[in-house]
Design a protein around this motif. Sequence first.
Motif, PDB file in Angstrom:
ATOM      1  N   ARG A  70       7.541  51.100  34.220  1.00 42.71           N
ATOM      2  CA  ARG A  70       8.682  51.950  34.537  1.00 42.71           C
ATOM      3  C   ARG A  70       8.278  53.421  34.522  1.00 42.71           C
ATOM      4  NH1 ARG A  70      13.895  50.503  34.755  1.00 42.71           N
ATOM      5  NH2 ARG A  70      15.523  52.092  34.489  1.00 42.71           N
ATOM      6  N   ARG A  74       8.164  56.012  37.883  1.00 39.61           N
ATOM      7  CA  ARG A  74       8.894  57.276  37.986  1.00 39.61           C
ATOM      8  C   ARG A  74       7.997  58.385  38.517  1.00 39.61           C
ATOM      9  NH1 ARG A  74      11.089  56.379  32.515  1.00 39.61           N
ATOM     10  NH2 ARG A  74      13.140  55.422  32.676  1.00 39.61           N
ATOM     11  N   THR A 100      15.032  52.153  41.624  1.00 38.72           N
ATOM     12  CA  THR A 100      15.053  51.296  40.435  1.00 38.72           C
ATOM     13  C   THR A 100      14.476  51.975  39.194  1.00 38.72           C
ATOM     14  OG1 THR A 100      14.932  49.313  41.822  1.00 38.72           O
ATOM     15  CG2 THR A 100      14.335  49.074  39.503  1.00 38.72           C
ATOM     16  N   PRO A 101      13.341  52.684  39.289  1.00 41.18           N
ATOM     17  CA  PRO A 101      12.808  53.302  38.068  1.00 41.18           C
ATOM     18  C   PRO A 101      13.723  54.358  37.464  1.00 41.18           C
ATOM     19  CG  PRO A 101      11.151  53.245  39.814  1.00 41.18           C
ATOM     20  CD  PRO A 101      12.448  52.889  40.450  1.00 41.18           C
ATOM     21  N   PRO A 104      19.057  53.405  34.636  1.00 39.46           N
ATOM     22  CA  PRO A 104      18.911  52.925  33.259  1.00 39.46           C
ATOM     23  C   PRO A 104      18.978  51.400  33.190  1.00 39.46           C
ATOM     24  CG  PRO A 104      20.511  54.713  33.374  1.00 39.46           C
ATOM     25  CD  PRO A 104      20.212  54.318  34.793  1.00 39.46           C
ATOM     26  N   ARG A 105      18.315  50.850  32.193  1.00 41.09           N
ATOM     27  CA  ARG A 105      18.380  49.405  31.986  1.00 41.09           C
ATOM     28  C   ARG A 105      19.834  48.987  31.806  1.00 41.09           C
ATOM     29  NH1 ARG A 105      13.418  47.196  31.202  1.00 41.09           N
ATOM     30  NH2 ARG A 105      11.727  48.611  30.546  1.00 41.09           N
ATOM     31  N   PHE A 106      20.200  47.924  32.503  1.00 36.75           N
ATOM     32  CA  PHE A 106      21.567  47.392  32.489  1.00 36.75           C
ATOM     33  C   PHE A 106      22.571  48.380  33.081  1.00 36.75           C
ATOM     34  CE2 PHE A 106      19.363  45.838  28.592  1.00 36.75           C
ATOM     35  CZ  PHE A 106      19.104  44.554  29.040  1.00 36.75           C
ATOM     36  N   THR A 108      23.828  50.946  36.548  1.00 32.97           N
ATOM     37  CA  THR A 108      24.032  50.812  37.983  1.00 32.97           C
ATOM     38  C   THR A 108      23.678  52.133  38.657  1.00 32.97           C
ATOM     39  OG1 THR A 108      26.358  51.499  37.788  1.00 32.97           O
ATOM     40  CG2 THR A 108      25.883  49.123  37.705  1.00 32.97           C
ATOM     41  N   GLU A 109      23.451  52.061  39.962  1.00 30.91           N
ATOM     42  CA  GLU A 109      23.083  53.265  40.685  1.00 30.91           C
ATOM     43  C   GLU A 109      24.229  54.271  40.688  1.00 30.91           C
ATOM     44  OE1 GLU A 109      22.194  52.102  44.670  1.00 30.91           O
ATOM     45  OE2 GLU A 109      24.280  51.752  45.213  1.00 30.91           O
TER      46      GLU A 109
END
Length: 262
Positions: A70, A74, A100-101, A104-106, A108-109
């Motif tokens: 990750r 970035r 995606t990078p 945040p984990r879990f 949304t965009e």
Amino acid sequence: MIECAGLRVERGGVTVLGGVDLVVRQGEWVAVVGPNGAGKTTLLHALAGLVPSTGTVTVAGNDPGRAARRAMSRAVALMPQRPVVPEGVSVAELVALGRTPHVPRFGTETGRDREVVEAVIERLDLSGLARRPATELSGGELQRVVLARALAQQPRVLLLDEPTSALDIGHQQQVLDLVQGMRTADGITVVAAMHDLTLAGQYGRRIVMLDGGRVVADGTPREVLRADRINEVYGARVEVLDRPGGPVVLPVGPDDAAAGEA
């Protein structure tokens, strides 16, 4: 931005890269050239942390072999020569994967993520293809989409593996001009493996020539792209013309070569 010292890659007991020393400054465009099997793609994959290597490698402050994926994603984006495209994914969805990078984990965009994706799609002339399944694209169209995905990452280092191999001359210039503009505006560092020596000389501010997994020349386009060196490394008859935008490398046919020797 990029530092390699004694970079080596072996596969199946065969040395693919043998002790590469390389320093690339922030904002540079370095074109990596060399004949088939010289190690160009392997060098990019080593910089991206996709293949095991030995020696010392630092890319945008990260050790590619140890940094979390990750964190690397970035900072570093790779446009592969042969991308893997999931079934059923639209062009817009494929480009959006570049964000995606940054999600945040879990999470949304965000609106910002969507803005970046839309801007890249527009700049690469992909608006008319946005809803189409990516698997239905031509080779040239897919190449532009994969580049768009890489640019959507907003990387500090952009690694390009033959970025124009499937493009017509118009889209070659469009894509490389776009990369050049982003490099100038945003200070992106570009390392591009390039098959076309003329394009490498016109866009790369510096050229690194590989042969047999080793650096055999490193300098400005005019210093590296000499007819005698190209003949030695590629086994090709060429004429190199000096133009304001950079050297132009032209193949020489057997009749022309014979006339020159007469």
